[in-house]
Design a protein around this motif. Structure first.
Motif, PDB file in Angstrom:
ATOM      1  N   LEU A 412       0.851  -1.187   0.000  1.00  0.00           N
ATOM      2  CA  LEU A 412       0.000   0.000   0.000  1.00  0.00           C
ATOM      3  C   LEU A 412       0.888   1.240   0.000  1.00  0.00           C
ATOM      4  O   LEU A 412       1.655   1.462   0.956  1.00  0.00           O
ATOM      5  CB  LEU A 412      -0.926   0.012   1.216  1.00  0.00           C
ATOM      6  CG  LEU A 412      -1.925  -1.142   1.303  1.00  0.00           C
ATOM      7  CD1 LEU A 412      -2.871  -0.937   2.479  1.00  0.00           C
ATOM      8  CD2 LEU A 412      -2.714  -1.294   0.005  1.00  0.00           C
ATOM      9  N   PRO A 413       0.837   2.062  -1.046  1.00  0.00           N
ATOM     10  CA  PRO A 413       1.719   3.237  -1.148  1.00  0.00           C
ATOM     11  C   PRO A 413       1.633   4.122   0.086  1.00  0.00           C
ATOM     12  O   PRO A 413       0.548   4.436   0.578  1.00  0.00           O
ATOM     13  CB  PRO A 413       1.186   3.964  -2.396  1.00  0.00           C
ATOM     14  CG  PRO A 413       0.531   2.891  -3.209  1.00  0.00           C
ATOM     15  CD  PRO A 413      -0.068   1.950  -2.216  1.00  0.00           C
ATOM     16  N   GLY A 414       2.820   4.475   0.590  1.00  0.00           N
ATOM     17  CA  GLY A 414       2.892   5.340   1.759  1.00  0.00           C
ATOM     18  C   GLY A 414       2.749   4.613   3.073  1.00  0.00           C
ATOM     19  O   GLY A 414       2.986   5.203   4.133  1.00  0.00           O
ATOM     20  N   LEU A 415       2.360   3.345   3.043  1.00  0.00           N
ATOM     21  CA  LEU A 415       2.140   2.591   4.282  1.00  0.00           C
ATOM     22  C   LEU A 415       3.016   1.348   4.356  1.00  0.00           C
ATOM     23  O   LEU A 415       2.995   0.654   5.373  1.00  0.00           O
ATOM     24  CB  LEU A 415       0.672   2.154   4.394  1.00  0.00           C
ATOM     25  CG  LEU A 415      -0.408   3.217   4.208  1.00  0.00           C
ATOM     26  CD1 LEU A 415      -1.784   2.578   4.352  1.00  0.00           C
ATOM     27  CD2 LEU A 415      -0.238   4.345   5.210  1.00  0.00           C
ATOM     28  N   GLN A 416       3.812   1.090   3.332  1.00  0.00           N
ATOM     29  CA  GLN A 416       4.480  -0.198   3.248  1.00  0.00           C
ATOM     30  C   GLN A 416       5.910  -0.191   3.794  1.00  0.00           C
ATOM     31  O   GLN A 416       6.658  -1.150   3.565  1.00  0.00           O
ATOM     32  CB  GLN A 416       4.479  -0.710   1.807  1.00  0.00           C
ATOM     33  CG  GLN A 416       5.263   0.134   0.818  1.00  0.00           C
ATOM     34  CD  GLN A 416       5.081  -0.358  -0.610  1.00  0.00           C
ATOM     35  OE1 GLN A 416       4.540   0.348  -1.434  1.00  0.00           O
ATOM     36  NE2 GLN A 416       5.568  -1.559  -0.898  1.00  0.00           N
TER      37      GLN A 416
END
Length: 437
Positions: A412-416
């Motif tokens: 998940l972009p920004g959360l990985q």
């Protein structure tokens, strides 16, 4: 035009194949095909010719057939390979034997090779009647195509424009010998019943019935091709890009299908599902309507023979294989640069350098939260809703925990991973491949 000339003409598209293999049962039809081809090979430049005999072992009489086929091939100077197969038990012995036979033939084909089978016009008529009585649609009523893919090569039926009577006359003229399968007289098998009890009175009343039925099958085949061309256009319009393409799952945009008529929706879905699962019967298509018309916040499921069709955020997803089973909780520690196989759930990899700490792979739990940069702690369920993560993915999306806290969510972009990009958790999801197509 005699049988040899018609056979050569029908095989013209495959004259440059690396090899021709004859599926030789030892019965009338395949014996005539072998004899015709062996004669043509003496005066025409044909691909290398050989024969394959499949021994099912389903009846005692069959044990003598390999020796008969060897003698026949030796007399014609055609190499023979005998393959012994096991027929899986099941509701339909005919289907199981056919599946085992084609699997064995496919295994013998090198890229581009052709296997030739001896089905004729009478077989085509029987197939059409059999499928008509089962309520088949246009694709099923197209009966047997002249050719289709098989393994690394293709299967060709070059005698579909010839009648059994013509083959029998040729066999008598050439004084050929062949084996008789005792099971062909067993009218418990549907095809035998059609051949022995249904077709004779039809032919007595309508002598050209076989020709007419074969012609109808050809018309239906053409109609099926046109339906496929329409389906290709409709499916292409629905195969739009999406932000979860990394799932590598077959998917379609639902709005593009909803714009079509009911008949075109079913046609498009049949075409799209054909390589994935066997087709549902007419009554089972109510499952498609329930899936399509469910409330926006619902997570409906349409269960089919080899998998499930799910709906999430106005998109259809095909799930099979590991996707239909809940993955085991990994309870695995992971280090930088390490790739880890997750039981029933693909694999993950840490790209970059992890800081020191007790890092652990896991899946989400009730009450999990995640600290989003600039937004504070967010409940994972609400966060997934905001990001429109498909419902069927949420409980198997790998997480990284540090001291029990969720600090990374794979893919998940920004959360990985780290906010500075120094490390990331990347997930390779499982496939939906069942090996059935």
């Amino acid at each position: 035009m005699n049988l040899s000339a018609r056979l050569l003409e029908s095989l013209a598209p495959w004259r440059n194949a690396p090899a021709w293999h004859i599926a030789l049962s030892g019965g009338l039809d395949s014996t005539v095909l072998l004899h015709l081809l062996a004669g043509l090979a003496q005066r025409e430049a044909l691909p290398p010719l050989s024969a394959i005999h499949i021994h099912h072992g389903l009846q005692a009489a069959a044990d003598a057939w390999p020796a008969h086929c060897r003698e026949l091939c030796a007399g014609l100077s055609v190499p023979l390979q005998v393959e012994y197969v096991q027929v899986a038990p099941g509701a339909s012995l005919e289907r199981a034997a056919r599946d085992a036979r084609y699997a064995a033939l496919a295994a013998r084909l090198a890229p581009g090779d052709v296997v030739l089978t001896a089905q004729h016009r009478d077989d085509q008529a029987e197939t059409l009647l059999f499928r008509l009585l089962r309520g088949a649609g246009v694709q099923g009523l197209s009966a047997m195509p002249v050719s289709r893919g098989l393994g690394a090569g293709c299967l060709v039926r070059p005698l579909l424009n010839c009648s059994r009577a013509e083959l029998l006359a040729y066999a008598h003229e050439q004084q050929l010998s062949w084996v008789e399968d005792p099971s062909n007289a067993d009218e418990r098998f549907s095809r035998n019943y059609l051949r022995r009890q249904v077709l004779p009175p039809l032919l007595k009343r309508w002598p050209q019935a076989l020709v007419s039925l074969s012609r109808s099958a050809a018309h239906l085949s053409e109609a099926g091709q046109l339906l496929d061309e329409l389906a290709q256009q409709d499916v292409a319009a629905a195969e739009t890009s999406n932000e979860f393409a990394w799932l590598a799952l077959p998917s379609l945009a639902l709005p593009a299908l909803r714009d079509l008529s009911e008949a075109r929706q079913r046609n498009a879905l049949r075409y799209w599902l054909r390589p994935l699962t066997s087709m549902p019967d007419s009554e089972h298509w109510a499952g498609w309507q329930a899936l399509r018309d469910a409330a926006v916040d619902a997570a409906p499921v349409w269960r089919l023979a080899a998998g499930e069709l799910r709906r999430s955020d106005q998109r259809l997803w095909w799930l099979a294989g590991d996707w239909l089973r809940s993955p085991d909780v990994p309870k695995i520690t992971i280090q930088s640069g390490q790739s880890v196989v997750l039981p029933g759930n693909g694999s993950v990899r840490i790209d970059g350098a992890l800081p020191a700490g007790a890092w652990q792979l896991d899946y989400r739990r009730a009450g999990d939260q995640f600290q989003v940069l600039g937004r504070g702690h967010r409940d994972l369920k609400r966060l997934f809703n905001e990001l429109r993560v498909p419902v069927f993915v949420r409980d198997r999306l790998p997480l990284m925990r540090l001291d029990g806290r969720v600090v990374a969510i794979a893919n998940l972009p920004g959360l990985q991973g780290a906010s500075d990009g120094s490390w990331q958790l990347n997930w390779q999801p499982p496939t939906s491949d069942q090996g059935l197509s």
